[in-house]
Design a protein around this motif. Structure first.
Motif, short mmCIF file in Angstrom:
data_model
loop_
_atom_site.label_atom_id
_atom_site.label_comp_id
_atom_site.label_asym_id
_atom_site.label_seq_id
_atom_site.Cartn_x
_atom_site.Cartn_y
_atom_site.Cartn_z
N GLU A 272 5.19 -5.80 24.46
CA GLU A 272 5.37 -5.59 23.01
C GLU A 272 4.77 -6.74 22.21
OE1 GLU A 272 9.59 -4.89 22.82
OE2 GLU A 272 9.30 -2.73 23.04
N ARG B 248 2.20 -8.55 23.14
CA ARG B 248 0.76 -8.38 23.23
C ARG B 248 0.27 -7.23 22.34
NH1 ARG B 248 -2.07 -10.71 27.80
NH2 ARG B 248 -0.70 -12.20 28.81
N VAL B 249 1.07 -6.18 22.21
CA VAL B 249 0.69 -5.09 21.31
C VAL B 249 0.57 -5.63 19.89
CG1 VAL B 249 1.49 -2.95 20.21
CG2 VAL B 249 1.60 -3.18 22.70
N ARG B 250 1.57 -6.41 19.47
CA ARG B 250 1.55 -6.97 18.11
C ARG B 250 0.39 -7.95 17.93
NH1 ARG B 250 7.02 -7.25 19.32
NH2 ARG B 250 6.85 -9.46 19.77
N ARG B 251 0.16 -8.79 18.93
CA ARG B 251 -0.85 -9.85 18.81
C ARG B 251 -2.27 -9.35 19.05
NH1 ARG B 251 -0.92 -14.16 23.37
NH2 ARG B 251 -2.28 -12.55 24.22
N ASP B 252 -2.46 -8.53 20.11
CA ASP B 252 -3.82 -8.19 20.56
C ASP B 252 -4.18 -6.72 20.38
OD1 ASP B 252 -3.94 -10.84 21.48
OD2 ASP B 252 -3.16 -10.27 23.45
N GLY B 253 -3.21 -5.88 20.06
CA GLY B 253 -3.47 -4.45 19.94
C GLY B 253 -3.06 -3.71 21.20
N LYS B 254 -2.86 -2.41 21.03
CA LYS B 254 -2.34 -1.58 22.11
C LYS B 254 -3.28 -1.49 23.30
CE LYS B 254 -0.24 2.94 22.85
NZ LYS B 254 -0.59 2.89 24.23
N ALA B 255 -4.57 -1.33 23.08
CA ALA B 255 -5.52 -1.19 24.20
C ALA B 255 -5.50 -2.43 25.08
CB ALA B 255 -6.92 -0.92 23.68
N SER B 256 -5.51 -3.58 24.47
CA SER B 256 -5.48 -4.83 25.23
C SER B 256 -4.16 -4.98 25.98
CB SER B 256 -5.70 -6.02 24.30
OG SER B 256 -5.61 -7.23 25.01
N ASP C 175 -2.16 -2.57 26.93
CA ASP C 175 -2.14 -1.59 28.01
C ASP C 175 -2.95 -2.08 29.21
OD1 ASP C 175 -0.57 0.08 26.48
OD2 ASP C 175 -2.18 1.50 26.04
#
Length: 102
Positions: free
Chosen positions: A60, A62-70, A72
């Motif tokens: 979660e 990393r989703v906030r910081r780097d985006g969902k694709a990254s 995932d």
């Protein structure tokens, strides 16, 4: 359940569960195999839940910081690594049961 939580759980289960399965069916009578399979499934479920608890906060973040694709991509790599390690642990534990050691 939020989409990121569902995705994290789904990816962990998809990557970890196959790695945990023993390489060959458990030996012994039908009753022994059923008992071993129950124990195996319980061990696998505990490991999946433990990994989900470990990975979800970082996923979660990393989703906030780097985006969902990254995030995932990170989750796939990390879950595969952990799944291989956990799978080896499970195989060591249950290989002894297949050979008759209890």
């Amino acid at each position: 359940m939020s989409a990121p939580r569902f995705m994290a759980l789904a990816l962990c289960a998809m990557l970890v569960v196959p790695a945990l399965a023993p390489a060959a069916p458990l030996a012994g009578g039908a009753q022994d195999a059923a008992i071993d399979e129950q124990a195996l499934r319980a061990d696998m479920q505990r490991m999946i839940e433990q990994r989900r608890r470990e990975l979800l906060p970082e996923y979660e973040r990393r989703v906030r910081r780097d985006g969902k694709a990254s995030a995932d991509d990170w989750l796939r790599k990390r879950a595969e690594e952990l799944g291989r390690r956990d799978g080896a642990t499970i195989r060591r534990k249950y290989d002894g049961r297949r050979s008759g050691a209890r």
